[in-house]
Design an enzyme around this catalytic site. Structure first.
Site, short mmCIF file in Angstrom:
data_model
loop_
_atom_site.label_atom_id
_atom_site.label_comp_id
_atom_site.label_asym_id
_atom_site.label_seq_id
_atom_site.Cartn_x
_atom_site.Cartn_y
_atom_site.Cartn_z
N LEU A 264 59.93 31.11 33.58
CA LEU A 264 60.10 30.10 34.62
C LEU A 264 59.50 30.66 35.90
O LEU A 264 59.68 31.85 36.21
CB LEU A 264 61.59 29.78 34.83
CG LEU A 264 62.32 29.05 33.69
CD1 LEU A 264 63.79 28.88 34.05
CD2 LEU A 264 61.69 27.70 33.42
N ASP A 265 58.79 29.81 36.63
CA ASP A 265 58.18 30.32 37.86
C ASP A 265 59.25 30.69 38.88
O ASP A 265 60.43 30.36 38.72
CB ASP A 265 57.18 29.30 38.44
CG ASP A 265 57.83 27.97 38.72
OD1 ASP A 265 58.73 27.92 39.57
OD2 ASP A 265 57.45 26.97 38.06
N VAL A 266 58.83 31.34 39.90
CA VAL A 266 59.77 31.93 40.85
C VAL A 266 60.61 30.87 41.55
O VAL A 266 61.76 31.14 41.95
CB VAL A 266 58.99 32.79 41.88
CG1 VAL A 266 58.07 31.94 42.73
CG2 VAL A 266 59.94 33.61 42.76
N THR A 268 61.56 27.90 40.19
CA THR A 268 62.31 27.08 39.24
C THR A 268 63.59 27.81 38.85
O THR A 268 63.60 29.03 38.63
CB THR A 268 61.47 26.80 37.98
OG1 THR A 268 60.25 26.18 38.38
CG2 THR A 268 62.21 25.89 37.03
#
Length: 401
Positions: A264-266, A268
């Site tokens: 998961l991106d930073v 999210t």
């Protein structure tokens, strides 16, 4: 001519009369002659038809006239005590004793079988447990007889918590790993930590492999899914207390090396799986698993029908056209003024949900993942908290431990 015929007949009778051996019975056996005199030269003699032959008797009666009056005698040739053969009319005593014994034994066996069948009841067959072997016997079997193909050296090192699989391969290429006293430069080498002596940077690899760990984390914003040593805000740092107490709860078991399943991106938040099982991570991350992922996107501004149509039509990411499985507007909450959209995808490409919303002309304020497959993030699990997955949770993710 007639006189000649008469003379012939008289001569014939005269010959019969001169025979002294003929008798009345002889005349009866002679064929019957019929003579007819005529004025012609030839005379006609006819014989009576032969008597019919008697029909054969299909059920002949035995002729008792030729049978002997006394009993039938069967000769027996017996060797006497002196060793010579002799002829006698009675069977030897040994044969009579053998016949009597055989008849008596057969009667006893038949009577005993009937009695046993009538008195005994059928017994139930009980399943017996397999024999228990000693620890020494099981250890000998596992070490010498049981076939074990082992695992790849890089995989064993990663599972033992040395480093990531890619970093372990670099250590092997650099010659920092030895197997049974020899430097091993091939990551594909099959090894068994219980049998092989493995050293990494001069440190002995433990024989026992750490047990499999499966965790579900509610990822907070600002953390990245990386296990690098230089990363200060990695999601793995949220498990420091779990790893520090590992040795106390499980003495003698190596500490596992944890990593995330997917990323998961930073910015999210939400559900992410953390484990030390590489096969499990590969299974969940591979597209063949076809696991759907549900996100809740909070957007700025108002949402109209055209926005939902644009999202449902999909967008192109890295040359692949991605279409979501479901798109819908969620009802507004009392404590939130922004609109929310529920989006379900299964491709799992990088920034897929963000690109879908952006392509529709909307701007995301926050994004949260709430479900993977059949496992949903517990609503009472706070940010930065985690739980251990049980077999039911793993089955919901499509994995059987």
């Amino acid at each position: 001519m007639g006189a000649t015929t008469g003379v012939g007949v008289v001569s014939l009778l005269h010959c019969f009369s001169k025979s002294h051996t003929l008798s009345l019975a002889s005349f009866r056996t002679l064929p019957r002659l019929t003579c007819s005199f005529s004025s012609s030269i030839n005379f006609n003699i006819s014989f009576a038809p032969p008597k019919p032959k008697p029909k054969p008797n299909l059920h002949p009666q035995p002729d008792l006239s030729n049978e002997p009056d006394g009993p039938l005698l069967i000769p027996w040739i017996v060797r006497g005590e002196d060793g010579n053969l002799k002829l006698q009319s009675e069977p030897p005593p040994s044969l009579l004793n053998a016949i009597a014994t055989a008849q008596t034994g057969a009667r006893k066996d038949s009577n005993q079988t009937k009695t046993t069948a009538a008195t005994t009841k059928p017994q139930k067959i009980r399943a017996t447990a397999p024999p228990q072997h000693s620890k020494a016997a099981r250890r000998f079997y596992n070490q010498n007889i049981k076939e074990s193909s082992g695992a790849r050296l890089s995989k064993v090192l990663a599972a033992s918590g040395v480093a990531s699989r890619r970093s372990c391969e670099e250590l092997i290429f650099e010659g920092k790993v030895t197997v049974n006293g020899s430097v091993c430069n091939t990551p594909q080498t099959r090894v068994d930590p219980a049998k092989d002596v493995i050293y990494v940077n001069g440190n002995r690899l433990p024989k026992r492999q750490p047990q499999k760990v499966y965790l579900a984390l509610n990822k907070p914003k600002g953390y990245i899914c990386s296990s690098g040593e230089n990363e200060s805000k990695s999601v793995i740092s949220l498990f420091d207390d779990f790893l520090n107490t590992w040795g106390k709860k499980r003495p003698g078991v190596p500490t596992p090396r944890l990593f995330t399943v997917g990323r998961l991106d930073v910015a999210t938040t939400g559900l992410i799986i953390v484990t030390n099982d590489g096969d499990f991570a590969q299974k969940l991350s591979h597209p063949s698993s076809n696991l759907s992922k549900e996100y809740i996107a909070t957007v700025d501004g108002s949402i109209y029908k055209r926005h939902l149509i644009a999202i449902s039509e999909g967008t192109t990411i890295e040359g692949v056209h991605c279409v979501p499985d479901a798109v819908e507007i969620l009802p507004r909450q009392a404590d939130m003024q922004r609109a929310r959209i529920r989006i379900v995808v299964h491709e799992g490409r990088k920034h897929e949900v963000r690109e879908l919303v952006k392509n529709a002309g909307l701007e995301i304020h926050s994004l949260k993942r709430v479900r993977i497959g059949g496992f949903r993030l517990p609503p009472d699990l706070g940010l930065g908290k985690y739980i251990e997955l049980n077999p039911t949770n793993l089955n919901a993710l499509g994995w059987k431990s």
